[in-house]
Design a protein around this motif. Structure first.
Motif, short mmCIF file in Angstrom:
data_model
loop_
_atom_site.label_atom_id
_atom_site.label_comp_id
_atom_site.label_asym_id
_atom_site.label_seq_id
_atom_site.Cartn_x
_atom_site.Cartn_y
_atom_site.Cartn_z
N SER A 53 -19.02 -18.82 26.29
CA SER A 53 -18.82 -17.72 25.34
C SER A 53 -19.78 -16.58 25.64
N LEU A 54 -21.01 -16.93 25.99
CA LEU A 54 -22.02 -15.93 26.31
C LEU A 54 -21.61 -15.07 27.50
N THR A 55 -21.26 -15.72 28.61
CA THR A 55 -20.91 -14.92 29.80
C THR A 55 -19.57 -14.22 29.63
N LEU A 56 -18.65 -14.81 28.89
CA LEU A 56 -17.38 -14.13 28.62
C LEU A 56 -17.66 -12.83 27.87
N VAL A 64 -22.37 -7.78 32.71
CA VAL A 64 -22.55 -8.55 33.95
C VAL A 64 -21.30 -8.33 34.81
N PRO A 65 -21.50 -8.29 36.12
CA PRO A 65 -20.34 -8.07 37.00
C PRO A 65 -19.51 -9.35 37.15
N VAL A 66 -18.24 -9.16 37.43
CA VAL A 66 -17.32 -10.27 37.65
C VAL A 66 -16.73 -10.12 39.04
N TYR A 67 -16.96 -11.12 39.87
CA TYR A 67 -16.41 -11.17 41.22
C TYR A 67 -15.46 -12.37 41.28
N PRO A 68 -14.18 -12.15 40.96
CA PRO A 68 -13.24 -13.26 40.76
C PRO A 68 -13.19 -14.28 41.90
N LYS A 69 -13.17 -13.84 43.12
CA LYS A 69 -13.06 -14.81 44.22
C LYS A 69 -14.29 -15.69 44.32
N TRP A 70 -15.48 -15.13 44.16
CA TRP A 70 -16.71 -15.92 44.21
C TRP A 70 -16.81 -16.84 43.00
N ILE A 71 -16.37 -16.36 41.86
CA ILE A 71 -16.40 -17.18 40.65
C ILE A 71 -15.49 -18.38 40.81
N PHE A 110 -13.23 -17.24 32.82
CA PHE A 110 -12.39 -16.86 31.68
C PHE A 110 -12.27 -15.34 31.60
N ALA A 111 -13.38 -14.66 31.83
CA ALA A 111 -13.38 -13.18 31.79
C ALA A 111 -12.47 -12.63 32.88
N SER A 112 -12.53 -13.23 34.05
CA SER A 112 -11.68 -12.80 35.15
C SER A 112 -10.21 -12.99 34.80
N ALA A 113 -9.89 -14.10 34.18
CA ALA A 113 -8.50 -14.39 33.83
C ALA A 113 -7.98 -13.44 32.75
#
Length: 186
Positions: A53-56, A64-71, A110-113
């Motif tokens: 929940s925190l990182t979302l 915070v940045p979101v790098y979907p492939k690395w995540i 979850f954020a990426s999705a």
């Protein structure tokens, strides 16, 4: 769009993400297959909930940045680690702390999705909370269905150690496949 439509829509999106998110389901199975008591699982799931929940929230607010492939690679690695730990670690007293750390990675997933759909900006807090509620309802549904069966099987069967190691080995192999496949997509 009214607030009740937003709530219903994002709860459904959270539920859908968990139910169709095979990597999250596999991670959850890896977490609970070792459980001897519901209380231990509750502590693990709570730590996971707080951290993701925190990182979302941080990702949705662009803090915070979101790098979907690395995540996605990171999520697959958490699955592999949990499976290995299931087989080789004798105590799971600190599993909740490890799950908290891994939940930070899953929250970014979850954020990426959700970025594909986005959040209703006029109801940002409501959308975010509702999506999280949907995720938690999905997790509780899965844990509520699987955990009693796993605990009963553990108590009634002398084959649980074999089952447990076999399930953990399968989880590891699937996670490893995802690591390799997702690394290839980078």
């Amino acid at each position: 769009m009214d607030i009740f439509t937003v709530i219903f829509m994002y709860i459904n999106l959270g539920l859908e993400h968990i139910i169709t998110g095979y990597d999250h389901l596999l991670f959850l199975l890896g977490l609970i297959v070792i459980a001897e008591r519901f209380r231990a699982v509750l502590k693990i799931i709570t730590a996971f909930t707080i951290s993701h929940s925190l990182t979302l929230c941080l990702a949705v607010l662009h803090l915070v940045p979101v790098y979907p492939k690395w995540i996605e690679v990171g999520i697959a690695l958490t699955i592999c680690y949990i499976a290995v730990e299931n087989v080789f670690i004798q105590t799971f007293r600190w599993r909740w702390a490890l799950t908290f750390v891994f939940g930070l990675i899953h929250g970014l997933g979850f954020a990426s999705a959700i970025r594909e759909v986005g959040f209703q900006q006029s109801y940002l807090a409501t959308s975010l909370v509702s999506f999280n509620v949907g995720i938690e309802l999905g997790q509780l549904l899965i844990v509520g269905l699987l955990l009693p069966m796993l605990i009963r099987f553990r108590e009634k069967s002398g084959y649980y150690p074999i089952f447990f190691r076999g399930v953990s080995a399968c989880i590891f192999l699937i996670g490893l496949y995802w690591v390799v496949a997702r690394m290839g997509a980078l």
